[in-house]
Design a protein around this motif. Structure first.
Motif, PDB file in Angstrom:
ATOM      1  N   PHE A 192       0.716  -1.299   0.182  1.00 10.13           N
ATOM      2  CA  PHE A 192      -0.270  -0.031   0.157  1.00 10.13           C
ATOM      3  C   PHE A 192       0.694   1.301   0.070  1.00 10.13           C
ATOM      4  O   PHE A 192       0.769   2.276  -0.852  1.00 10.13           O
ATOM      5  N   ASP A 193       1.757   1.129   0.885  1.00  7.79           N
ATOM      6  CA  ASP A 193       2.560   2.668   1.103  1.00  7.79           C
ATOM      7  C   ASP A 193       3.372   2.966  -0.184  1.00  7.79           C
ATOM      8  O   ASP A 193       3.504   3.840  -0.794  1.00  7.79           O
ATOM      9  N   ASP A 194       4.029   1.865  -0.849  1.00  6.53           N
ATOM     10  CA  ASP A 194       4.825   1.821  -1.802  1.00  6.53           C
ATOM     11  C   ASP A 194       4.161   1.941  -3.221  1.00  6.53           C
ATOM     12  O   ASP A 194       4.586   2.940  -4.079  1.00  6.53           O
ATOM     13  N   LEU A 195       2.923   1.803  -3.243  1.00  8.82           N
ATOM     14  CA  LEU A 195       1.779   2.163  -4.216  1.00  8.82           C
ATOM     15  C   LEU A 195       1.491   3.764  -4.184  1.00  8.82           C
ATOM     16  O   LEU A 195       1.706   4.274  -5.335  1.00  8.82           O
ATOM     17  N   LEU A 196       1.321   4.381  -3.081  1.00  8.96           N
ATOM     18  CA  LEU A 196       1.040   5.528  -2.717  1.00  8.96           C
ATOM     19  C   LEU A 196       2.052   6.372  -3.286  1.00  8.96           C
ATOM     20  O   LEU A 196       1.841   7.559  -4.123  1.00  8.96           O
ATOM     21  N   SER A 199       2.734   6.304  -7.430  1.00  9.49           N
ATOM     22  CA  SER A 199       1.470   6.729  -8.392  1.00  9.49           C
ATOM     23  C   SER A 199       1.276   8.262  -8.855  1.00  9.49           C
ATOM     24  O   SER A 199       1.349   8.822  -7.747  1.00  9.49           O
ATOM     25  N   ASP A 200       1.177   8.238 -10.092  1.00 13.63           N
ATOM     26  CA  ASP A 200       0.555   9.779 -10.405  1.00 13.63           C
ATOM     27  C   ASP A 200      -0.764   9.774 -10.108  1.00 13.63           C
ATOM     28  O   ASP A 200      -1.247  11.065  -9.970  1.00 13.63           O
ATOM     29  N   ALA A 219      -2.575  10.866   6.672  1.00 13.68           N
ATOM     30  CA  ALA A 219      -1.037  10.311   6.505  1.00 13.68           C
ATOM     31  C   ALA A 219      -1.269   9.621   5.041  1.00 13.68           C
ATOM     32  O   ALA A 219      -0.191   9.685   4.460  1.00 13.68           O
ATOM     33  N   ALA A 220      -2.143   9.043   4.633  1.00 12.75           N
ATOM     34  CA  ALA A 220      -2.260   8.391   3.430  1.00 12.75           C
ATOM     35  C   ALA A 220      -1.803   9.451   2.198  1.00 12.75           C
ATOM     36  O   ALA A 220      -1.027   9.327   1.215  1.00 12.75           O
ATOM     37  N   PHE A 221      -2.828  10.360   2.143  1.00  9.83           N
ATOM     38  CA  PHE A 221      -2.692  11.430   1.381  1.00  9.83           C
ATOM     39  C   PHE A 221      -1.164  12.223   1.423  1.00  9.83           C
ATOM     40  O   PHE A 221      -0.763  12.497   0.102  1.00  9.83           O
ATOM     41  N   ALA A 222      -0.647  12.119   2.624  1.00  5.77           N
ATOM     42  CA  ALA A 222       0.653  12.551   2.610  1.00  5.77           C
ATOM     43  C   ALA A 222       1.606  12.047   1.916  1.00  5.77           C
ATOM     44  O   ALA A 222       2.838  12.376   1.517  1.00  5.77           O
ATOM     45  N   ARG A 223       1.474  10.683   1.760  1.00  9.43           N
ATOM     46  CA  ARG A 223       2.443   9.768   1.298  1.00  9.43           C
ATOM     47  C   ARG A 223       2.487   9.810  -0.217  1.00  9.43           C
ATOM     48  O   ARG A 223       3.345   9.125  -0.743  1.00  9.43           O
ATOM     49  N   MET A 224       1.298  10.207  -0.904  1.00 11.33           N
ATOM     50  CA  MET A 224       1.055  10.379  -2.168  1.00 11.33           C
ATOM     51  C   MET A 224       1.906  11.107  -2.872  1.00 11.33           C
ATOM     52  O   MET A 224       2.577  12.107  -2.129  1.00 11.33           O
ATOM     53  N   ARG A 225       2.382  11.035  -4.166  1.00 10.76           N
ATOM     54  CA  ARG A 225       3.262  12.111  -4.714  1.00 10.76           C
ATOM     55  C   ARG A 225       2.671  13.653  -4.640  1.00 10.76           C
ATOM     56  O   ARG A 225       1.294  13.583  -5.074  1.00 10.76           O
ATOM     57  N   PRO A 226       3.486  14.519  -4.929  1.00 16.91           N
ATOM     58  CA  PRO A 226       3.103  16.112  -4.929  1.00 16.91           C
ATOM     59  C   PRO A 226       2.484  15.858  -6.439  1.00 16.91           C
ATOM     60  O   PRO A 226       3.195  15.574  -7.399  1.00 16.91           O
ATOM     61  N   GLY A 227       1.238  16.528  -6.380  1.00 21.18           N
ATOM     62  CA  GLY A 227       0.779  16.915  -7.958  1.00 21.18           C
ATOM     63  C   GLY A 227       0.070  15.437  -8.471  1.00 21.18           C
ATOM     64  O   GLY A 227      -0.705  15.713  -9.474  1.00 21.18           O
ATOM     65  N   ALA A 228      -0.343  14.324  -7.452  1.00 19.76           N
ATOM     66  CA  ALA A 228      -1.143  13.083  -8.059  1.00 19.76           C
ATOM     67  C   ALA A 228      -2.678  13.478  -7.928  1.00 19.76           C
ATOM     68  O   ALA A 228      -3.155  14.500  -7.485  1.00 19.76           O
ATOM     69  N   ALA A 247      -5.603  18.576   1.205  1.00 19.69           N
ATOM     70  CA  ALA A 247      -4.628  17.897   0.377  1.00 19.69           C
ATOM     71  C   ALA A 247      -4.927  18.630  -1.011  1.00 19.69           C
ATOM     72  O   ALA A 247      -3.906  19.177  -1.537  1.00 19.69           O
ATOM     73  N   LEU A 248      -6.134  18.697  -1.163  1.00 20.52           N
ATOM     74  CA  LEU A 248      -6.416  19.478  -2.575  1.00 20.52           C
ATOM     75  C   LEU A 248      -6.329  20.969  -2.468  1.00 20.52           C
ATOM     76  O   LEU A 248      -5.616  21.623  -3.453  1.00 20.52           O
ATOM     77  N   GLU A 249      -6.693  21.710  -1.445  1.00 18.01           N
ATOM     78  CA  GLU A 249      -6.609  22.962  -1.318  1.00 18.01           C
ATOM     79  C   GLU A 249      -5.118  23.518  -0.979  1.00 18.01           C
ATOM     80  O   GLU A 249      -4.602  24.625  -1.534  1.00 18.01           O
ATOM     81  N   SER A 250      -4.261  22.604  -0.417  1.00 19.12           N
ATOM     82  CA  SER A 250      -2.842  22.934  -0.463  1.00 19.12           C
ATOM     83  C   SER A 250      -1.982  22.805  -1.576  1.00 19.12           C
ATOM     84  O   SER A 250      -0.992  23.323  -1.717  1.00 19.12           O
ATOM     85  N   GLY A 251      -2.684  22.106  -2.542  1.00 22.00           N
ATOM     86  CA  GLY A 251      -2.020  21.843  -3.851  1.00 22.00           C
ATOM     87  C   GLY A 251      -1.068  20.701  -3.961  1.00 22.00           C
ATOM     88  O   GLY A 251      -0.311  20.120  -4.822  1.00 22.00           O
ATOM     89  N   HIS A 252      -1.025  19.834  -2.659  1.00 23.18           N
ATOM     90  CA  HIS A 252      -0.434  18.642  -2.458  1.00 23.18           C
ATOM     91  C   HIS A 252      -0.897  17.583  -3.674  1.00 23.18           C
ATOM     92  O   HIS A 252      -0.101  17.010  -4.294  1.00 23.18           O
ATOM     93  N   LEU A 253      -2.367  17.600  -3.693  1.00 21.31           N
ATOM     94  CA  LEU A 253      -2.929  16.805  -4.833  1.00 21.31           C
ATOM     95  C   LEU A 253      -3.357  17.911  -5.781  1.00 21.31           C
ATOM     96  O   LEU A 253      -3.815  18.764  -5.537  1.00 21.31           O
ATOM     97  N   ALA A 254      -3.248  17.471  -7.183  1.00 26.99           N
ATOM     98  CA  ALA A 254      -3.554  18.202  -8.036  1.00 26.99           C
ATOM     99  C   ALA A 254      -5.112  18.386  -8.675  1.00 26.99           C
ATOM    100  O   ALA A 254      -5.490  19.278  -8.976  1.00 26.99           O
ATOM    101  N   ALA A 255      -5.675  17.149  -8.235  1.00 25.38           N
ATOM    102  CA  ALA A 255      -7.195  17.011  -8.814  1.00 25.38           C
ATOM    103  C   ALA A 255      -7.710  15.787  -8.000  1.00 25.38           C
ATOM    104  O   ALA A 255      -7.198  14.896  -7.740  1.00 25.38           O
ATOM    105  N   ALA A 256      -9.102  15.693  -8.059  1.00 19.78           N
ATOM    106  CA  ALA A 256      -9.582  14.477  -7.608  1.00 19.78           C
ATOM    107  C   ALA A 256     -10.912  14.579  -8.596  1.00 19.78           C
ATOM    108  O   ALA A 256     -11.570  15.336  -9.099  1.00 19.78           O
ATOM    109  N   GLY A 257     -11.284  13.182  -8.777  1.00 18.73           N
ATOM    110  CA  GLY A 257     -12.479  12.700  -9.733  1.00 18.73           C
ATOM    111  C   GLY A 257     -13.325  11.902  -8.618  1.00 18.73           C
ATOM    112  O   GLY A 257     -12.919  10.833  -8.231  1.00 18.73           O
ATOM    113  N   LEU A 258     -14.624  12.344  -8.133  1.00 18.09           N
ATOM    114  CA  LEU A 258     -15.483  11.665  -7.092  1.00 18.09           C
ATOM    115  C   LEU A 258     -16.802  11.261  -7.513  1.00 18.09           C
ATOM    116  O   LEU A 258     -17.401  11.953  -8.069  1.00 18.09           O
TER     117      LEU A 258
END
Length: 317
Positions: A192-196, A199-200, A219-228, A247-258
């Motif tokens: 799980f951690d390695d996949l986070l 992955s883009d 914690a899981a979102f923090a382990r994701m790549r910046p811009g994922a 994570a979205l507001e900070s820009g750590h995640l680029a976008a989400a589809g929900l």
């Protein structure tokens, strides 16, 4: 199994069915009576009192409902996940529960890819700006727009839907890795951690259970790549929405589809809906004409089995 041999079968359609599904169900009216009360609670209560079968969508179903349904023999889930059905209460009352594994997999797989591409290419913002007359103006936001080819997509869960998505993405020249409960011998399996971290794009394909509740937390979102990019077509309970929002507001995640949310129907004031880097649908990636046809055929077949006193297909309880 006790059936209703030779008799008609009465069904409560406990969801807001499409017009096409209602019309198709009525084709069996010579032996199958289906009532779709939608949001009419009085009519629903009356239908419960008569129902032999409930065709179940997403509305929670439990002991209080079963106690109003003395003739109930089967809860037929339209879909796969039975997390909104109180299975213990059904078992105590001798009510069977069946689902439809794989019936909506083609549609959900396509829907997940649709959300993935829409999020990666900033489709909601492009749509908004085009409608506002901002033709090719202020396009700096598209600098983070990417092609799926060459990206690494991580699939969390590796059932039928995820495997279909994998086939599509590989054809689009993405790299695809996956995680599941334990290593499966594939070179594309990751912990799980390695996949986070690798992955883009992360796409969720897990059931909603106590073990998966808020699996995606701060914690899981923090382990994701910046811009994922994050995509969820599984269950809203898997995600801590406050952590996703941050994570979205900070820009750590680029976008989400929900397609799914912690609370459904989603609150119109949910702050995720106000973000321009989020594309949303209303838990309907499964809904296509073909899915409706497959679901109806499966549901009618189990009603026939009830009528004949035969075992149900895909019985869960």
């Amino acid at each position: 199994m006790a059936g209703t041999t030779g008799a008609s079968v009465t069904v409560l359609g406990d969801f807001a069915a499409s017009a096409g599904l209602v019309a198709s169900a009525q084709d069996e009216r010579h032996w199958l009576e289906v009532v779709f009360p939608k949001r009419d609670e009085e009519r629903r209560t009356e239908a419960l009192s008569q129902a032999n079968v409930i065709w179940h969508g997403l509305r929670p179903l439990g002991a209080a409902d079963f106690d109003q349904a003395p003739n109930l023999k089967l809860v037929q889930k339209f879909g796969v996940g039975v997390d909104t059905i109180d299975l213990a209460a059904a078992r105590e009352r001798g009510i069977r529960v069946a689902n439809m594994p794989g019936v909506n997999a083609p549609a959900v797989a396509e829907g997940a890819v649709m959300l993935m591409l829409a999020a990666i290419r900033a489709l909601p913002e492009q749509d908004r700006r085009t409608r506002a007359g901002l033709w090719m103006k202020d396009i700096a936001y598209l600098e983070r727009s990417r092609e799926i080819a060459g990206l690494t997509v991580g699939l969390v869960g590796y059932g039928d839907i995820a495997k279909r998505i994998e086939q599509v993405l590989l054809a689009m020249r993405a790299k695809v890795v996956h995680t599941s409960t334990k290593p499966d011998g594939s070179e594309d399996w990751r912990g799980f951690d390695d996949l986070l971290a690798e992955s883009d794009v992360i796409s969720l394909h897990l059931p909603g259970t106590p073990n998966t509740r808020k699996l995606f937390d701060e914690a899981a979102f923090a382990r994701m790549r910046p811009g994922a990019v994050f995509v969820n077509t599984a269950r809203g309970s898997i995600v801590d929405e406050a952590a996703l929002l941050a994570a979205l507001e900070s820009g750590h995640l680029a976008a989400a589809g929900l397609d799914v949310f912690e609370q459904e129907p989603v609150d119109p004031q949910n702050p995720l809906l106000g973000l321009r880097n989020v594309v949303v649908t209303s838990h309907l990636t499964w809904l296509t004409e073909q899915t409706n046809s497959r679901m109806l055929a499966t549901a009618v077949e189990n009603c026939r089995r009830l009528q004949r006193g035969e075992p149900f297909a895909n019985q869960v309880v």
